[in-house]
Design a protein around this motif. Sequence first.
Motif, PDB file in Angstrom:
ATOM      1  N   ALA A  76       0.822  -1.203   0.000  1.00  9.16           N
ATOM      2  CA  ALA A  76       0.000   0.000   0.000  1.00  9.16           C
ATOM      3  C   ALA A  76       0.856   1.253   0.000  1.00  9.16           C
ATOM      4  O   ALA A  76       0.422   2.305  -0.479  1.00  9.16           O
ATOM      5  CB  ALA A  76      -0.927  -0.006   1.219  1.00  9.16           C
ATOM      6  N   THR A  77       2.081   1.174   0.533  1.00 14.06           N
ATOM      7  CA  THR A  77       2.967   2.334   0.549  1.00 14.06           C
ATOM      8  C   THR A  77       3.506   2.651  -0.837  1.00 14.06           C
ATOM      9  O   THR A  77       3.943   3.773  -1.094  1.00 14.06           O
ATOM     10  CB  THR A  77       4.156   2.089   1.500  1.00 14.06           C
ATOM     11  N   VAL A  78       3.492   1.679  -1.750  1.00 18.89           N
ATOM     12  CA  VAL A  78       3.993   1.876  -3.103  1.00 18.89           C
ATOM     13  C   VAL A  78       2.860   2.225  -4.062  1.00 18.89           C
ATOM     14  O   VAL A  78       2.946   3.184  -4.826  1.00 18.89           O
ATOM     15  CB  VAL A  78       4.748   0.625  -3.596  1.00 18.89           C
ATOM     16  N   CYS A  79       1.781   1.451  -4.030  1.00 14.52           N
ATOM     17  CA  CYS A  79       0.637   1.698  -4.910  1.00 14.52           C
ATOM     18  C   CYS A  79      -0.647   1.299  -4.197  1.00 14.52           C
ATOM     19  O   CYS A  79      -1.002   0.109  -4.173  1.00 14.52           O
ATOM     20  CB  CYS A  79       0.781   0.929  -6.223  1.00 14.52           C
ATOM     21  N   PRO A  80      -1.355   2.252  -3.610  1.00 13.91           N
ATOM     22  CA  PRO A  80      -2.610   1.932  -2.901  1.00 13.91           C
ATOM     23  C   PRO A  80      -3.633   1.241  -3.784  1.00 13.91           C
ATOM     24  O   PRO A  80      -4.337   0.335  -3.334  1.00 13.91           O
ATOM     25  CB  PRO A  80      -3.097   3.306  -2.428  1.00 13.91           C
ATOM     26  N   ALA A  81      -3.730   1.666  -5.056  1.00 13.48           N
ATOM     27  CA  ALA A  81      -4.744   1.096  -5.946  1.00 13.48           C
ATOM     28  C   ALA A  81      -4.496  -0.393  -6.184  1.00 13.48           C
ATOM     29  O   ALA A  81      -5.405  -1.216  -6.066  1.00 13.48           O
ATOM     30  CB  ALA A  81      -4.758   1.852  -7.269  1.00 13.48           C
ATOM     31  N   CYS A  82      -3.272  -0.756  -6.541  1.00 12.60           N
ATOM     32  CA  CYS A  82      -2.962  -2.162  -6.811  1.00 12.60           C
ATOM     33  C   CYS A  82      -2.956  -2.990  -5.531  1.00 12.60           C
ATOM     34  O   CYS A  82      -3.283  -4.180  -5.556  1.00 12.60           O
ATOM     35  CB  CYS A  82      -1.618  -2.278  -7.528  1.00 12.60           C
ATOM     36  N   SER A  83      -2.592  -2.388  -4.414  1.00 16.57           N
ATOM     37  CA  SER A  83      -2.591  -3.129  -3.149  1.00 16.57           C
ATOM     38  C   SER A  83      -4.013  -3.506  -2.748  1.00 16.57           C
ATOM     39  O   SER A  83      -4.243  -4.583  -2.190  1.00 16.57           O
ATOM     40  CB  SER A  83      -1.921  -2.312  -2.042  1.00 16.57           C
ATOM     41  N   ARG A  84      -4.990  -2.627  -3.035  1.00 20.68           N
ATOM     42  CA  ARG A  84      -6.384  -2.953  -2.728  1.00 20.68           C
ATOM     43  C   ARG A  84      -6.850  -4.142  -3.572  1.00 20.68           C
ATOM     44  O   ARG A  84      -7.562  -5.025  -3.085  1.00 20.68           O
ATOM     45  CB  ARG A  84      -7.278  -1.743  -2.974  1.00 20.68           C
ATOM     46  N   LEU A  85      -6.443  -4.172  -4.831  1.00 14.92           N
ATOM     47  CA  LEU A  85      -6.803  -5.296  -5.692  1.00 14.92           C
ATOM     48  C   LEU A  85      -6.149  -6.576  -5.191  1.00 14.92           C
ATOM     49  O   LEU A  85      -6.773  -7.641  -5.165  1.00 14.92           O
ATOM     50  CB  LEU A  85      -6.371  -5.000  -7.129  1.00 14.92           C
ATOM     51  N   HIS A  86      -4.882  -6.486  -4.778  1.00 11.05           N
ATOM     52  CA  HIS A  86      -4.160  -7.651  -4.266  1.00 11.05           C
ATOM     53  C   HIS A  86      -4.792  -8.140  -2.966  1.00 11.05           C
ATOM     54  O   HIS A  86      -4.918  -9.352  -2.746  1.00 11.05           O
ATOM     55  CB  HIS A  86      -2.693  -7.289  -4.029  1.00 11.05           C
ATOM     56  N   ALA A  87      -5.217  -7.199  -2.110  1.00  6.83           N
ATOM     57  CA  ALA A  87      -5.871  -7.585  -0.860  1.00  6.83           C
ATOM     58  C   ALA A  87      -7.182  -8.307  -1.148  1.00  6.83           C
ATOM     59  O   ALA A  87      -7.524  -9.288  -0.472  1.00  6.83           O
ATOM     60  CB  ALA A  87      -6.121  -6.346   0.002  1.00  6.83           C
ATOM     61  N   GLY A  88      -7.923  -7.829  -2.144  1.00 11.11           N
ATOM     62  CA  GLY A  88      -9.163  -8.500  -2.506  1.00 11.11           C
ATOM     63  C   GLY A  88      -8.926  -9.908  -3.012  1.00 11.11           C
ATOM     64  O   GLY A  88      -9.654 -10.846  -2.646  1.00 11.11           O
ATOM     65  N   ASP A  89      -7.902 -10.086  -3.841  1.00  8.24           N
ATOM     66  CA  ASP A  89      -7.572 -11.423  -4.327  1.00  8.24           C
ATOM     67  C   ASP A  89      -7.155 -12.339  -3.180  1.00  8.24           C
ATOM     68  O   ASP A  89      -7.532 -13.517  -3.136  1.00  8.24           O
ATOM     69  CB  ASP A  89      -6.446 -11.347  -5.357  1.00  8.24           C
ATOM     70  N   TYR A  91      -8.041 -12.076  -0.038  1.00  7.88           N
ATOM     71  CA  TYR A  91      -9.242 -12.381   0.750  1.00  7.88           C
ATOM     72  C   TYR A  91      -9.988 -13.569   0.128  1.00  7.88           C
ATOM     73  O   TYR A  91     -10.357 -14.521   0.834  1.00  7.88           O
ATOM     74  CB  TYR A  91     -10.138 -11.147   0.811  1.00  7.88           C
ATOM     75  N   HIS A  92     -10.209 -13.531  -1.181  1.00  5.32           N
ATOM     76  CA  HIS A  92     -10.952 -14.609  -1.830  1.00  5.32           C
ATOM     77  C   HIS A  92     -10.152 -15.902  -1.848  1.00  5.32           C
ATOM     78  O   HIS A  92     -10.733 -16.997  -1.731  1.00  5.32           O
ATOM     79  CB  HIS A  92     -11.333 -14.194  -3.246  1.00  5.32           C
ATOM     80  N   LEU A  93      -8.827 -15.799  -1.984  1.00  7.56           N
ATOM     81  CA  LEU A  93      -7.981 -16.991  -1.964  1.00  7.56           C
ATOM     82  C   LEU A  93      -8.068 -17.692  -0.610  1.00  7.56           C
ATOM     83  O   LEU A  93      -8.251 -18.913  -0.539  1.00  7.56           O
ATOM     84  CB  LEU A  93      -6.540 -16.600  -2.285  1.00  7.56           C
ATOM     85  N   VAL A  94      -7.950 -16.931   0.471  1.00  5.57           N
ATOM     86  CA  VAL A  94      -7.994 -17.514   1.814  1.00  5.57           C
ATOM     87  C   VAL A  94      -9.406 -17.985   2.151  1.00  5.57           C
ATOM     88  O   VAL A  94      -9.611 -19.073   2.698  1.00  5.57           O
ATOM     89  CB  VAL A  94      -7.497 -16.495   2.858  1.00  5.57           C
ATOM     90  N   ARG A  95     -10.404 -17.172   1.802  1.00  3.65           N
ATOM     91  CA  ARG A  95     -11.797 -17.510   2.116  1.00  3.65           C
ATOM     92  C   ARG A  95     -12.236 -18.785   1.395  1.00  3.65           C
ATOM     93  O   ARG A  95     -12.967 -19.605   1.972  1.00  3.65           O
ATOM     94  CB  ARG A  95     -12.706 -16.347   1.728  1.00  3.65           C
ATOM     95  N   ALA A  96     -11.797 -18.969   0.158  1.00  5.98           N
ATOM     96  CA  ALA A  96     -12.168 -20.177  -0.578  1.00  5.98           C
ATOM     97  C   ALA A  96     -11.659 -21.430   0.122  1.00  5.98           C
ATOM     98  O   ALA A  96     -12.321 -22.474   0.112  1.00  5.98           O
ATOM     99  CB  ALA A  96     -11.621 -20.112  -2.006  1.00  5.98           C
ATOM    100  N   TYR A 307      -8.423 -10.561   7.865  1.00  8.54           N
ATOM    101  CA  TYR A 307      -7.232 -10.296   8.674  1.00  8.54           C
ATOM    102  C   TYR A 307      -5.967 -10.604   7.887  1.00  8.54           C
ATOM    103  O   TYR A 307      -5.016  -9.809   7.868  1.00  8.54           O
ATOM    104  CB  TYR A 307      -7.307 -11.148   9.943  1.00  8.54           C
ATOM    105  N   VAL A 308      -5.957 -11.760   7.213  1.00  7.63           N
ATOM    106  CA  VAL A 308      -4.800 -12.132   6.411  1.00  7.63           C
ATOM    107  C   VAL A 308      -4.610 -11.165   5.249  1.00  7.63           C
ATOM    108  O   VAL A 308      -3.499 -10.721   4.947  1.00  7.63           O
ATOM    109  CB  VAL A 308      -4.952 -13.578   5.891  1.00  7.63           C
ATOM    110  N   ALA A 309      -5.720 -10.797   4.584  1.00  7.95           N
ATOM    111  CA  ALA A 309      -5.646  -9.890   3.439  1.00  7.95           C
ATOM    112  C   ALA A 309      -5.119  -8.523   3.850  1.00  7.95           C
ATOM    113  O   ALA A 309      -4.408  -7.868   3.078  1.00  7.95           O
ATOM    114  CB  ALA A 309      -7.022  -9.757   2.797  1.00  7.95           C
ATOM    115  N   LYS A 310      -5.445  -8.086   5.052  1.00  5.62           N
ATOM    116  CA  LYS A 310      -4.982  -6.775   5.521  1.00  5.62           C
ATOM    117  C   LYS A 310      -3.466  -6.744   5.645  1.00  5.62           C
ATOM    118  O   LYS A 310      -2.824  -5.772   5.225  1.00  5.62           O
ATOM    119  CB  LYS A 310      -5.619  -6.454   6.875  1.00  5.62           C
ATOM    120  N   TYR A 311      -2.900  -7.786   6.172  1.00  5.03           N
ATOM    121  CA  TYR A 311      -1.459  -7.780   6.412  1.00  5.03           C
ATOM    122  C   TYR A 311      -0.640  -8.041   5.160  1.00  5.03           C
ATOM    123  O   TYR A 311       0.539  -7.683   5.105  1.00  5.03           O
ATOM    124  CB  TYR A 311      -1.099  -8.793   7.498  1.00  5.03           C
TER     125      TYR A 311
END
Length: 456
Positions: A76-89, A91-96, A307-311
């Motif tokens: 997020a310190t480098v690219c907030p936009a791409c980090s949000r997309l990565h966090a979403g991915d 989240y779905h990876l862990v949740r699945a 929680y995992v996606a946040k970190y």
Amino acid sequence: MRQLPEADRDAIRLAQDPKFPRLLEQITATGGCTHPIHLSGFTTTLDGATGEIFHHYDTRNEPGERLLVRCRNRRATVCPACSRLHAGDTYHLVRAGLLGGKNVPATVRHRPRLFVTLTAPSFGPVHRAGERCRPRRGGGTCEHGRPLGCPVVHAPDAAVAGQPLCPDCYDYTAHVLWHAHASRLWDRFVIDVRRRLASSVSLVQSHFAQHARLSFARVAEYQKRAAVHVHAVVRLDGPAGSDDEPPAWGTTELLTDAVRASARRVLVRTPYSLAVGELALRWGAQVDARSLRTDGDGPEDDAVAAYVAKYVTKGASETGAGLDHPLTTWADIDSAPVSEHVRTLLHTAWRLGALPEYAPLRLRAWAHTLGYRGHILTKSRAYSTTYAALRAERAHHMGHSDVPEAVTERHWRFLGSGHTPGAAFIAAGVAEDLAESRRLSADAVQQGRWGGDSLA
């Protein structure tokens, strides 16, 4: 006459360009990426049998004859936009892997599942936040003349939190070398859990894979003291992975006992060094293994995935435990905007990196992460879906999927990266608008979930 700032002048220049609408489309398509990649080239999709062209795209008609694509940086310190997309991915990876979906059967939610936290050992007492720091009735000082205790209640954001009571007593060498071997320690831990599960039901250890499989996803997080600890979702499957039910003997209690015992037992020895000796590295004494139950008596699966996606999007610099870019010289460490505790760890990693016995650890190349050289998130093959599959699914949803039985010819060339000052200003606005749109959508979903209108 007052001159406009450079970003404003450049933004006006871009807006006056006839191709500005297309440039805005590209910036929006990247989600307002802070540091997009510039590509030049073409893609042609055609029928493999007849040669009929289904689709042809060329950057020659684009603004600047280039295409902007996401940088995909997770930090997020480098690219907030791409980090949000990565966090979403993430989240779905862990949740699945917890609840099913993304080609993972829903039955996984009823299997033995744990949320495990493994910490680094103590390398010396540090200041703690949120409670009386280190009360000590007898007082006293260390051999360097510093107090052995601290009665102050530090705020969570206090600068002193996580800093050693005595930097001279703190074992910086062990801290860096533990980081360098943390991934290997995790591998030993997973192997030992399998062995303990097999031994507990009188199985030959080499036959464990014929009866069960240990699946996991784990994320590394830096603590206040700049030491990595690990959060992991651990699941017991049948030998075929997520598509296979575990054996009848595979219970949550058995898995919990194996995880706790292995966390206490496993160790990794460092290469012998005349300057350091040989260190036996272990996990810390604080081990948490909580059952993820389907009856709600425990952490919720969605909360664990979030929680995992946040970190996973946090860089070392955001946590104050290192830097997000490699170091090239000793002078880079002296000028780095870090605490003295972290600066000493950086110096230690750089100094140890010069010893031939530690050459395979590449400590200078990983000095910016304090010697830690593992991926922030790793998972076993059978745990759930992959990042590549999630990206392909997103591309298909956006209409970018390939035509069946077609041949695609591609030729791309890297031209550069980043934005001009005006484009950066526009991208920041696009990213902010998209973030606000997501927030409003989330609020609407939450309101609908709790029946907002009926409570009015």
